[in-house]
Design an enzyme around this catalytic site. Sequence first.
Site, PDB file in Angstrom:
ATOM      1  CD1 TRP A 132      -1.512   2.384   1.972  1.00  0.00           C
ATOM      2  CD2 TRP A 132      -3.023   1.422   0.643  1.00  0.00           C
ATOM      3  NE1 TRP A 132      -2.528   3.288   1.795  1.00  0.00           N
ATOM      4  CE2 TRP A 132      -3.478   2.731   0.984  1.00  0.00           C
ATOM      5  CE3 TRP A 132      -3.823   0.630  -0.186  1.00  0.00           C
ATOM      6  CZ2 TRP A 132      -4.689   3.245   0.511  1.00  0.00           C
ATOM      7  CZ3 TRP A 132      -5.027   1.135  -0.648  1.00  0.00           C
ATOM      8  CH2 TRP A 132      -5.449   2.433  -0.303  1.00  0.00           C
TER       9      TRP A 132
ATOM     10  CG  ASP B  31      -3.442   3.371 -19.640  1.00  0.00           C
ATOM     11  OD1 ASP B  31      -3.859   4.326 -20.328  1.00  0.00           O
ATOM     12  OD2 ASP B  31      -4.167   2.776 -18.822  1.00  0.00           O
TER      13      ASP B  31
END
Length: 280
Positions: free
Chosen positions: A88, A189
């Site tokens: 995280w 992307d």
Amino acid sequence: MHLTEAWFTQLPLTGIEQILPVSGGDINAAFRIVTRHHQYFLKVQPHNNVTFFDHEVAGLQLLGAVIKTPTVIASGTIATDGYLLLDWLTTGTGSQSALGKAVATVHQQHQTHFGLDHDFTAGKLPKLNHWQSDWATFYTQQRLDVLVNLAKEHHLWSQTRDEHYHRLRQQLLQDPHMHTVQPSLLHGDLWSGNYLFDTAGTPFLIDPDVFYGDREMDLAMTTLFGGFDADFYQGYQAIYPFAPGMQARLPSYQLYYLLAHLNLFGEPYGAAVDRILMQY
């Protein structure tokens, strides 16, 4: 997507205290997992095994060799669902100039050919990455043609679009620049949702779709939907100056991403596709 408590107990984690859904993705279900000592980011691809995430893991490894990316903890399949477990990241704010320099450093990673050592066909938009020595061939055949044919299957194409597309295609095949491009490692992307800064202000790239191609493809994506300012481009050029004539070439690369959106979201993106096609 609803996952049972029994599903989560099969993750390679102990002491799970919280499982919090995370919004923002339209491809995977996503969760923040809090354990006694750490936090993790979990992606789940329902009814698709772990191989769905192999391309992303490979991309994170390639990018992570030169810049910051999320750390891969584990991947696997539970029941019928593939998952990818990442460290995280607590986000903060940072410098667009530093981000530009990081992207330029990625683009300075070169190959001898265009493409990648594997295709990615598990998603809605197939990525045919087999190696090519010629960029014009790769870009027209393995990127643009694929999405044009998909648009035809989706009944999102017309005779007028086809006529203009073939003029553009012929021009790309004859463009001297297309035959002198050096293959660069691309994020694939590069929109504003795929970068972040940690609490120290360090830029990270996430959700890659990597291959080796013309770096102007990544740069074209940064110009489509916002999120990159003048400092980004100044930082980039301090490391890796733009090639002459780039601005004139950007629309032909923007077209790829707009064709992707046309196939994913339909005719609302048709006008943007047409604005580029009508230039040819």
